[in-house]
Design a protein around this motif. Sequence first.
Motif, PDB file in Angstrom:
ATOM      1  N   GLY A 179      -3.760  44.424 -41.079  1.00  0.00           N
ATOM      2  CA  GLY A 179      -3.847  45.732 -41.040  1.00  0.00           C
ATOM      3  C   GLY A 179      -1.854  45.558 -40.332  1.00  0.00           C
ATOM      4  N   ASP A 190       3.508  52.442 -42.357  1.00  0.00           N
ATOM      5  CA  ASP A 190       3.006  51.974 -41.449  1.00  0.00           C
ATOM      6  C   ASP A 190       1.047  52.147 -41.577  1.00  0.00           C
ATOM      7  N   ARG A 191       0.342  51.959 -41.819  1.00  0.00           N
ATOM      8  CA  ARG A 191      -1.132  51.570 -42.382  1.00  0.00           C
ATOM      9  C   ARG A 191      -1.656  50.583 -41.461  1.00  0.00           C
ATOM     10  N   ASP A 192      -3.285  51.406 -41.613  1.00  0.00           N
ATOM     11  CA  ASP A 192      -4.540  50.112 -40.577  1.00  0.00           C
ATOM     12  C   ASP A 192      -4.882  49.544 -41.325  1.00  0.00           C
ATOM     13  N   SER A 193      -5.371  49.998 -42.460  1.00  0.00           N
ATOM     14  CA  SER A 193      -5.816  49.667 -43.664  1.00  0.00           C
ATOM     15  C   SER A 193      -5.605  47.995 -43.953  1.00  0.00           C
ATOM     16  N   SER A 237      -5.017  46.581 -49.722  1.00  0.00           N
ATOM     17  CA  SER A 237      -3.518  47.997 -50.470  1.00  0.00           C
ATOM     18  C   SER A 237      -4.626  47.382 -51.895  1.00  0.00           C
ATOM     19  N   ASP A 260       5.887  55.333 -40.172  1.00  0.00           N
ATOM     20  CA  ASP A 260       6.138  56.141 -38.949  1.00  0.00           C
ATOM     21  C   ASP A 260       6.509  56.101 -37.455  1.00  0.00           C
ATOM     22  N   GLN A 282       1.612  43.866 -43.519  1.00  0.00           N
ATOM     23  CA  GLN A 282       1.814  44.787 -44.605  1.00  0.00           C
ATOM     24  C   GLN A 282       2.415  44.297 -45.305  1.00  0.00           C
ATOM     25  N   ASP A 290      -1.701  52.901 -54.477  1.00  0.00           N
ATOM     26  CA  ASP A 290      -0.904  52.923 -53.003  1.00  0.00           C
ATOM     27  C   ASP A 290       0.434  52.332 -52.980  1.00  0.00           C
ATOM     28  N   PHE A 347       3.165  53.938 -48.120  1.00  0.00           N
ATOM     29  CA  PHE A 347       2.969  54.281 -46.406  1.00  0.00           C
ATOM     30  C   PHE A 347       3.368  53.487 -45.641  1.00  0.00           C
ATOM     31  N   ARG A 407       4.235  45.434 -38.511  1.00  0.00           N
ATOM     32  CA  ARG A 407       4.271  46.904 -37.444  1.00  0.00           C
ATOM     33  C   ARG A 407       3.829  46.464 -36.016  1.00  0.00           C
TER      34      ARG A 407
END
Length: 231
Positions: A37, A161-164, A167, A200, A40, A175, A159, A64
Amino acid sequence: MPFSSPRAKLALFALTSGLAAAPALSAPLSLSELSPGDLQITEYLANPAIVSDSANEYFELFNRRDEAIDLDGLVVRDDGSNQFVVTGLVIPARGFRVFSNGDGSGLGLVPDYQYGGSMALTNSSDEILLFGPGDVLLQALSYDDGDAFGAGVANELLFGDRDSGESFGPQAGSDYQAAVASLAEGNFGSPGRPGTTVFDASVVPLPPAAWLFGAALAALSALRRRCSLPR
């Protein structure tokens, strides 16, 4: 006088005008320091319009982290036989890098990294998988339709700023959305820029003051060495 040259004056000015308070530049993070994550895949164009796929497909990575990352050794592949290994590339803190199979001239873009024919983004279903040392999966993108929004329209992550660490493109998930910024030849995308993706926190490159501070220190060091040489 040893510090009377214009270069010396500039260096001294940088150190005495408040820039000395700038934080020291740290070495980029290595891939082994990343978590899934941290990187991205924020954009991809599998089927450019008018121009050839073989020289104008691209995808975009976003960092990120608040530190730069050395991408040397990053393995990019799909679930088939396509694969390449990144060498000699750093992605800035909160910044982007654009990867393309060609020079991108048909779209009016200049990619940060060209991987040539080592990988192709198919117009139907495909994957972009990012692996770090020890075959650790850092990010995985899967899609079922490479041009779900029409030929020449890039897919942009909703988005950033995802922790995932996973995708899904259109038809396989929700997504991504259609790019709206114009590229050459009627294509749409925002390679190297936020585009429609929501973040974010600010996407800001390293402040110029920090680079100037480092350059000033280097200049002073060189001048001192020069002044210490016997005449």
